[in-house]
Design a protein around this motif. Structure first.
Motif, PDB file in Angstrom:
ATOM      1  N   ALA A  41       0.853  -1.192   0.000  1.00 36.88           N
ATOM      2  CA  ALA A  41       0.000   0.000   0.000  1.00 36.88           C
ATOM      3  C   ALA A  41       0.884   1.234   0.000  1.00 36.88           C
ATOM      4  CB  ALA A  41      -0.899   0.016   1.236  1.00 36.88           C
ATOM      5  N   GLY A  42       0.466   2.255  -0.705  1.00 34.18           N
ATOM      6  CA  GLY A  42       1.203   3.499  -0.754  1.00 34.18           C
ATOM      7  C   GLY A  42       0.925   4.229  -2.045  1.00 34.18           C
ATOM      8  N   PRO A  43       1.411   5.458  -2.152  1.00 38.10           N
ATOM      9  CA  PRO A  43       1.158   6.250  -3.352  1.00 38.10           C
ATOM     10  C   PRO A  43       1.984   5.752  -4.536  1.00 38.10           C
ATOM     11  CG  PRO A  43       2.671   7.396  -1.932  1.00 38.10           C
ATOM     12  CD  PRO A  43       2.232   6.158  -1.184  1.00 38.10           C
ATOM     13  N   HIS A  44       1.536   6.088  -5.708  1.00 30.65           N
ATOM     14  CA  HIS A  44       2.266   5.720  -6.909  1.00 30.65           C
ATOM     15  C   HIS A  44       3.107   6.879  -7.428  1.00 30.65           C
ATOM     16  CE1 HIS A  44       0.351   1.842  -7.269  1.00 30.65           C
ATOM     17  NE2 HIS A  44      -0.773   2.447  -6.931  1.00 30.65           N
ATOM     18  N   SER A  45       3.107   7.988  -6.700  1.00 27.86           N
ATOM     19  CA  SER A  45       3.892   9.143  -7.114  1.00 27.86           C
ATOM     20  C   SER A  45       4.999   9.402  -6.102  1.00 27.86           C
ATOM     21  CB  SER A  45       3.003  10.377  -7.243  1.00 27.86           C
ATOM     22  OG  SER A  45       2.397  10.674  -6.003  1.00 27.86           O
ATOM     23  N   HIS A  46       6.058  10.029  -6.557  1.00 26.87           N
ATOM     24  CA  HIS A  46       7.187  10.382  -5.702  1.00 26.87           C
ATOM     25  C   HIS A  46       7.088  11.854  -5.318  1.00 26.87           C
ATOM     26  CE1 HIS A  46       8.743   6.685  -7.488  1.00 26.87           C
ATOM     27  NE2 HIS A  46       9.593   6.636  -6.481  1.00 26.87           N
ATOM     28  N   ILE A  47       7.443  12.158  -4.071  1.00 26.07           N
ATOM     29  CA  ILE A  47       7.417  13.526  -3.550  1.00 26.07           C
ATOM     30  C   ILE A  47       8.668  13.730  -2.704  1.00 26.07           C
ATOM     31  CG2 ILE A  47       4.911  13.858  -3.617  1.00 26.07           C
ATOM     32  CD1 ILE A  47       4.734  12.880  -0.785  1.00 26.07           C
ATOM     33  N   GLY A  48       8.802  14.895  -2.104  1.00 21.94           N
ATOM     34  CA  GLY A  48       9.957  15.172  -1.251  1.00 21.94           C
ATOM     35  C   GLY A  48      10.037  14.234  -0.051  1.00 21.94           C
ATOM     36  N   HIS A  49      11.238  14.070   0.491  1.00 20.09           N
ATOM     37  CA  HIS A  49      11.503  13.140   1.597  1.00 20.09           C
ATOM     38  C   HIS A  49      10.594  13.380   2.799  1.00 20.09           C
ATOM     39  CE1 HIS A  49      13.795  11.699   5.131  1.00 20.09           C
ATOM     40  NE2 HIS A  49      14.121  10.707   4.333  1.00 20.09           N
ATOM     41  N   GLU A  50      10.601  14.607   3.332  1.00 24.22           N
ATOM     42  CA  GLU A  50       9.802  14.912   4.520  1.00 24.22           C
ATOM     43  C   GLU A  50       8.306  14.816   4.229  1.00 24.22           C
ATOM     44  OE1 GLU A  50      10.970  18.487   6.516  1.00 24.22           O
ATOM     45  OE2 GLU A  50      13.084  17.939   6.441  1.00 24.22           O
ATOM     46  N   GLU A  51       7.888  15.255   3.050  1.00 23.06           N
ATOM     47  CA  GLU A  51       6.469  15.186   2.680  1.00 23.06           C
ATOM     48  C   GLU A  51       6.012  13.740   2.551  1.00 23.06           C
ATOM     49  OE1 GLU A  51       2.661  16.656   1.921  1.00 23.06           O
ATOM     50  OE2 GLU A  51       4.413  17.655   2.727  1.00 23.06           O
ATOM     51  N   ALA A  52       6.860  12.853   2.028  1.00 24.22           N
ATOM     52  CA  ALA A  52       6.508  11.436   1.904  1.00 24.22           C
ATOM     53  C   ALA A  52       6.244  10.830   3.281  1.00 24.22           C
ATOM     54  CB  ALA A  52       7.617  10.670   1.185  1.00 24.22           C
ATOM     55  N   ILE A  53       7.105  11.139   4.247  1.00 20.67           N
ATOM     56  CA  ILE A  53       6.932  10.631   5.612  1.00 20.67           C
ATOM     57  C   ILE A  53       5.668  11.223   6.236  1.00 20.67           C
ATOM     58  CG2 ILE A  53       7.913  10.629   7.944  1.00 20.67           C
ATOM     59  CD1 ILE A  53      10.687  10.518   6.581  1.00 20.67           C
ATOM     60  N   LYS A  54       5.477  12.532   6.066  1.00 23.47           N
ATOM     61  CA  LYS A  54       4.301  13.202   6.629  1.00 23.47           C
ATOM     62  C   LYS A  54       3.012  12.599   6.085  1.00 23.47           C
ATOM     63  CE  LYS A  54       2.058  17.707   6.770  1.00 23.47           C
ATOM     64  NZ  LYS A  54       2.121  19.098   6.318  1.00 23.47           N
ATOM     65  N   ARG A  55       2.942  12.398   4.779  1.00 23.55           N
ATOM     66  CA  ARG A  55       1.725  11.836   4.184  1.00 23.55           C
ATOM     67  C   ARG A  55       1.484  10.402   4.634  1.00 23.55           C
ATOM     68  NH1 ARG A  55       1.352  13.991  -2.051  1.00 23.55           N
ATOM     69  NH2 ARG A  55       1.534  16.201  -1.567  1.00 23.55           N
ATOM     70  N   TRP A  56       2.543   9.611   4.731  1.00 26.33           N
ATOM     71  CA  TRP A  56       2.382   8.228   5.179  1.00 26.33           C
ATOM     72  C   TRP A  56       1.849   8.188   6.609  1.00 26.33           C
ATOM     73  CZ3 TRP A  56       2.162   3.448   3.359  1.00 26.33           C
ATOM     74  CH2 TRP A  56       2.283   2.389   4.250  1.00 26.33           C
ATOM     75  N   ASN A  57       2.346   9.065   7.450  1.00 26.38           N
ATOM     76  CA  ASN A  57       1.954   9.065   8.860  1.00 26.38           C
ATOM     77  C   ASN A  57       0.617   9.752   9.128  1.00 26.38           C
ATOM     78  OD1 ASN A  57       4.224   7.651   9.628  1.00 26.38           O
ATOM     79  ND2 ASN A  57       5.385   9.475  10.132  1.00 26.38           N
ATOM     80  N   THR A  58       0.039  10.419   8.138  1.00 26.84           N
ATOM     81  CA  THR A  58      -1.250  11.089   8.319  1.00 26.84           C
ATOM     82  C   THR A  58      -2.371  10.064   8.235  1.00 26.84           C
ATOM     83  OG1 THR A  58      -0.415  13.139   7.392  1.00 26.84           O
ATOM     84  CG2 THR A  58      -2.797  12.851   7.395  1.00 26.84           C
ATOM     85  N   ARG A  59      -3.249  10.082   9.213  1.00 27.09           N
ATOM     86  CA  ARG A  59      -4.382   9.150   9.254  1.00 27.09           C
ATOM     87  C   ARG A  59      -5.682   9.937   9.281  1.00 27.09           C
ATOM     88  NH1 ARG A  59      -0.609   6.249   8.148  1.00 27.09           N
ATOM     89  NH2 ARG A  59       0.114   4.489   9.363  1.00 27.09           N
ATOM     90  N   ALA A  60      -6.669   9.416   8.598  1.00 26.14           N
ATOM     91  CA  ALA A  60      -7.978  10.041   8.597  1.00 26.14           C
ATOM     92  C   ALA A  60      -8.613   9.881   9.986  1.00 26.14           C
ATOM     93  CB  ALA A  60      -8.886   9.391   7.563  1.00 26.14           C
ATOM     94  N   THR A  61      -9.375  10.872  10.380  1.00 27.73           N
ATOM     95  CA  THR A  61     -10.119  10.792  11.627  1.00 27.73           C
ATOM     96  C   THR A  61     -11.426  10.077  11.335  1.00 27.73           C
ATOM     97  OG1 THR A  61      -9.155  12.855  12.383  1.00 27.73           O
ATOM     98  CG2 THR A  61     -11.133  12.110  13.521  1.00 27.73           C
ATOM     99  N   LEU A  62     -11.609   8.931  11.938  1.00 29.32           N
ATOM    100  CA  LEU A  62     -12.817   8.154  11.710  1.00 29.32           C
ATOM    101  C   LEU A  62     -13.886   8.536  12.719  1.00 29.32           C
ATOM    102  CD1 LEU A  62     -11.206   4.655  11.113  1.00 29.32           C
ATOM    103  CD2 LEU A  62     -11.882   6.356   9.416  1.00 29.32           C
ATOM    104  N   THR A  63     -15.093   8.667  12.233  1.00 31.08           N
ATOM    105  CA  THR A  63     -16.227   8.950  13.121  1.00 31.08           C
ATOM    106  C   THR A  63     -17.128   7.730  13.141  1.00 31.08           C
ATOM    107  OG1 THR A  63     -17.436   9.973  11.304  1.00 31.08           O
ATOM    108  CG2 THR A  63     -16.152  11.429  12.686  1.00 31.08           C
ATOM    109  N   PRO A  64     -17.671   7.394  14.294  1.00 30.08           N
ATOM    110  CA  PRO A  64     -18.556   6.223  14.379  1.00 30.08           C
ATOM    111  C   PRO A  64     -19.841   6.470  13.569  1.00 30.08           C
ATOM    112  CG  PRO A  64     -18.438   7.360  16.490  1.00 30.08           C
ATOM    113  CD  PRO A  64     -17.494   8.056  15.566  1.00 30.08           C
ATOM    114  N   PRO A  65     -20.397   5.413  12.997  1.00 32.31           N
ATOM    115  CA  PRO A  65     -21.656   5.565  12.251  1.00 32.31           C
ATOM    116  C   PRO A  65     -22.761   6.066  13.157  1.00 32.31           C
ATOM    117  CG  PRO A  65     -20.932   3.269  12.256  1.00 32.31           C
ATOM    118  CD  PRO A  65     -19.931   4.071  13.034  1.00 32.31           C
ATOM    119  N   ALA A  66     -23.645   6.853  12.583  1.00 31.67           N
ATOM    120  CA  ALA A  66     -24.756   7.424  13.363  1.00 31.67           C
ATOM    121  C   ALA A  66     -25.818   6.384  13.659  1.00 31.67           C
ATOM    122  CB  ALA A  66     -25.379   8.577  12.611  1.00 31.67           C
TER     123      ALA A  66
END
Length: 66
Positions: A41-66
C-alpha cells in the motif's frame, strides 16, 4: 537538518499493520515515496523526503456511524 531514523519516523501500515519503507526515485534523487513492505500500500507518485513521511503518517479521523 537532521533526518529522523526511518524506522522511528514511519507509522505502521494503516491497512495491514506492516512496516512502511521509504523508497528513493531512481530517476530523481530528491523524490521519495513510502510503501508497506507487506501489502505494498502506498502512493504511486514520488514527492519530497519529509512530505513522503508526513503523508504516510497522516491518518484520517474516523467517526462512528450514526
Amino acid at each position: 537538518m537532521t533526518t529522523p531514523s526511518i524506522k522511528e519516523a514511519l507509522e505502521p501500515c494503516p491497512f495491514c499493520g506492516g512496516k512502511g519503507r521509504l523508497y528513493q526515485s531512481q530517476n530523481a534523487a530528491a523524490l521519495w515515496r513510502v510503501c508497506c513492505e507487506n501489502c505494498d500500500a502506498g502512493p504511486h507518485s514520488h514527492i519530497g523526503h519529509e512530505e513522503a513521511i508526513k503523508r504516510w503518517n497522516t491518518r484520517a479521523t474516523l467517526t462512528p456511524p450514526a
